[in-house]
Scaffold this active site. Structure first.
Site, PDB file in Angstrom:
ATOM      1  N   LYS A 177       1.154   1.515   3.102  1.00  0.00           N
ATOM      2  CA  LYS A 177      -0.119   2.362   3.378  1.00  0.00           C
ATOM      3  C   LYS A 177       0.322   3.527   4.098  1.00  0.00           C
ATOM      4  O   LYS A 177       1.288   3.600   4.757  1.00  0.00           O
ATOM      5  CB  LYS A 177      -1.138   1.234   3.936  1.00  0.00           C
ATOM      6  CG  LYS A 177      -1.639   0.113   3.230  1.00  0.00           C
ATOM      7  CD  LYS A 177      -2.514   0.241   2.236  1.00  0.00           C
ATOM      8  CE  LYS A 177      -2.558  -1.440   1.443  1.00  0.00           C
ATOM      9  NZ  LYS A 177      -3.426  -1.397   0.395  1.00  0.00           N
TER      10      LYS A 177
HETATM   11  C1  LIG Z   1      -3.893  -2.620  -0.076  1.00  0.00           C
HETATM   12  C2  LIG Z   1      -5.295  -3.010  -0.445  1.00  0.00           C
HETATM   13  C3  LIG Z   1      -6.124  -3.973   0.022  1.00  0.00           C
HETATM   14  C4  LIG Z   1      -5.413  -5.431   0.633  1.00  0.00           C
HETATM   15  O1  LIG Z   1      -4.497  -5.044   1.562  1.00  0.00           O
HETATM   16  P1  LIG Z   1      -3.504  -6.263   2.109  1.00  0.00           P
HETATM   17  O2  LIG Z   1      -3.134  -5.849   3.565  1.00  0.00           O
HETATM   18  O3  LIG Z   1      -2.239  -6.045   1.264  1.00  0.00           O
HETATM   19  O4  LIG Z   1      -4.154  -7.616   1.951  1.00  0.00           O
HETATM   20  C5  LIG Z   1      -7.224  -4.290  -0.636  1.00  0.00           C
HETATM   21  N1  LIG Z   1      -7.765  -3.218  -1.393  1.00  0.00           N
HETATM   22  C6  LIG Z   1      -7.103  -2.260  -1.817  1.00  0.00           C
HETATM   23  C7  LIG Z   1      -7.917  -1.249  -2.462  1.00  0.00           C
HETATM   24  C8  LIG Z   1      -5.838  -1.941  -1.309  1.00  0.00           C
HETATM   25  O5  LIG Z   1      -5.222  -0.840  -1.637  1.00  0.00           O
END
Ligand SMILES: *Cc1c(COP(=O)(O)O)cnc(C)c1O
Length: 370
Positions: A177
């Site tokens: 991210k």
């Molecule tokens: C990354 C992501 C998540 C979940 O995040 P985690 O921290 O990996 O559990 C949920 N929704 C979207 C659209 C994402 O890109």
């Protein structure tokens, strides 16, 4: 494909935590919560140990459970729909807008029933969904809105921060991210009751101020640790820098792609007053064989990924009765989109290398098809 941007300030902040005896439920989590809530312009931030956990506790705090329907998009990472299944509610998918890949408000309007209790829009790839018509519908038809802003920290919709547009918003901090804590997530909301239920849910169901082993409700261990929070706190001070270096790389890609036939860069809507670039996803023209293009890139040592793979076509969602043909726009995007290597400090010659390889792979495809 991606790499985190971790500097010396992050390193020393994490090491400082290790000098203390408080590695969980401490001051760093509180400071990180305040920083994220301030960015989103909300009254509360509740840190959790993943974005998925954040979506789960947000839906639970909203009172979602068995018998309820939650409308969402099939064009997302699977966690967004899974969080609905965790609560016992039923995910109801609707199709997306062809340009932005975000949930289509008119499709949402026709999917709302008397059992609809919530809407879970996703800001795909860091571009906010068209929230104004969605929030209008939510008021008219009396359901709540939990934004999956896991890919969109810092994004702006008509000048307003992603995460603050619905009744609660969820960010994620996995290493791919824009901003990372290793593992981690955060729910932001203006609703004090929801914030306090979420604080309880993340901590085994204890009420804030409960005695050590008093558990009011069924909770979870969704706590974020202090090392992760310290990392996140420093990353938050660098948010503008993290987003602008990514925007520069995205702009470079888009500029280079202007001369490439058969490949479309991402479409940014006028309502997106700040894009928070999570990934850089291009769309191949109809008739271009995506697998062959990805293989050609791979042969040059360049990774790429199909993005997304529609949720309703995953085996566990087919059991709910969904199948191919249900959502033509999402399925077409799922077949034609490719994420290119992308991170904040990606050098100019790397983006050029990727675009050159992509251009010749697509040319070879078009020639083969002709
Ligand atoms: C990354 C992501 C998540 C979940 O995040 P985690 O921290 O990996 O559990 C949920 N929704 C979207 C659209 C994402 O890109």
């Amino acid at each position: 494909m991606a790499r985190p941007d971790i500097g010396p300030l992050e390193r020393s902040a994490v090491l400082e935590v290790l000098e203390t005896s408080v590695l969980s439920i401490g001051p760093r989590v509180v400071a990180f919560e305040e920083a994220v809530a301030a960015e989103a312009g909300t009254a509360h931030g509740v840190a959790v140990n993943s974005g998925t956990a954040g979506l789960h506790v947000a839906l639970l705090a909203a009172g979602i459970g068995p018998g309820d329907e939650v409308v969402t998009t099939p064009f997302s990472f699977i966690a967004s729909a899974n969080s609905i299944l965790y609560t016992g509610a039923r995910p109801v998918f609707v199709d997306i807008d062809e340009q932005t890949y975000n949930i289509d408000p008119s499709a949402v309007a026709s999917a709302v029933t008397s059992d609809t209790r919530a809407l879970l829009p996703v800001h795909a790839f860091g571009q906010p969904a068209d929230m104004d018509p969605l929030m209008e519908l939510a008021t008219d038809r009396e359901f709540v809105v939990v934004e999956d802003a896991c890919e969109a920290i810092g994004a702006r919709y008509k000048g307003r921060p992603a995460g603050s547009l619905g009744h609660a918003g969820v960010f994620a901090f996995y290493p791919n991210k824009q901003l990372t804590t290793g593992e981690g997530g955060m729910v932001v909301t203006d609703r004090p009751e929801w914030a306090s239920v979420m604080r309880s849910l993340r901590n085994q169901g204890r009420e804030v101020g409960d005695l050590w082993l008093q558990h009011t409700r069924l909770g979870y261990n969704y706590r974020l640790d202090e090392m992760s929070a310290a990392l996140g706190q420093v990353q938050m001070t660098r948010l503008d820098e993290l987003l602008s270096t990514r925007a520069q790389v995205a702009d470079r890609y888009t500029g280079l792609l202007a001369d490439v036939d058969g490949v479309s860069p991402p479409a940014i809507d006028a309502a997106t007053t700040r894009m928070s670039w999570f990934v850089y996803v291009v769309r191949l023209d109809e008739g271009v064989d995506r697998n062959a293009v990805m293989q050609a890139l791979e042969d040059e040592g360049i990774p790429s990924r199909p993005y997304f793979s529609c949720i309703h076509l995953q085996p566990i969602y087919r059991e709910l009765g969904y199948g191919p043909g249900d959502f033509p726009h999402a399925e077409a995007a799922g077949e034609a989109c490719v994420a290119l290597p992308f991170y904040g400090r990606m050098p100019a010659d790397e983006t050029e290398l990727v675009v050159d390889a992509l251009a010749s792979a697509v040319r070879a495809q078009v020639a083969a098809g002709a």
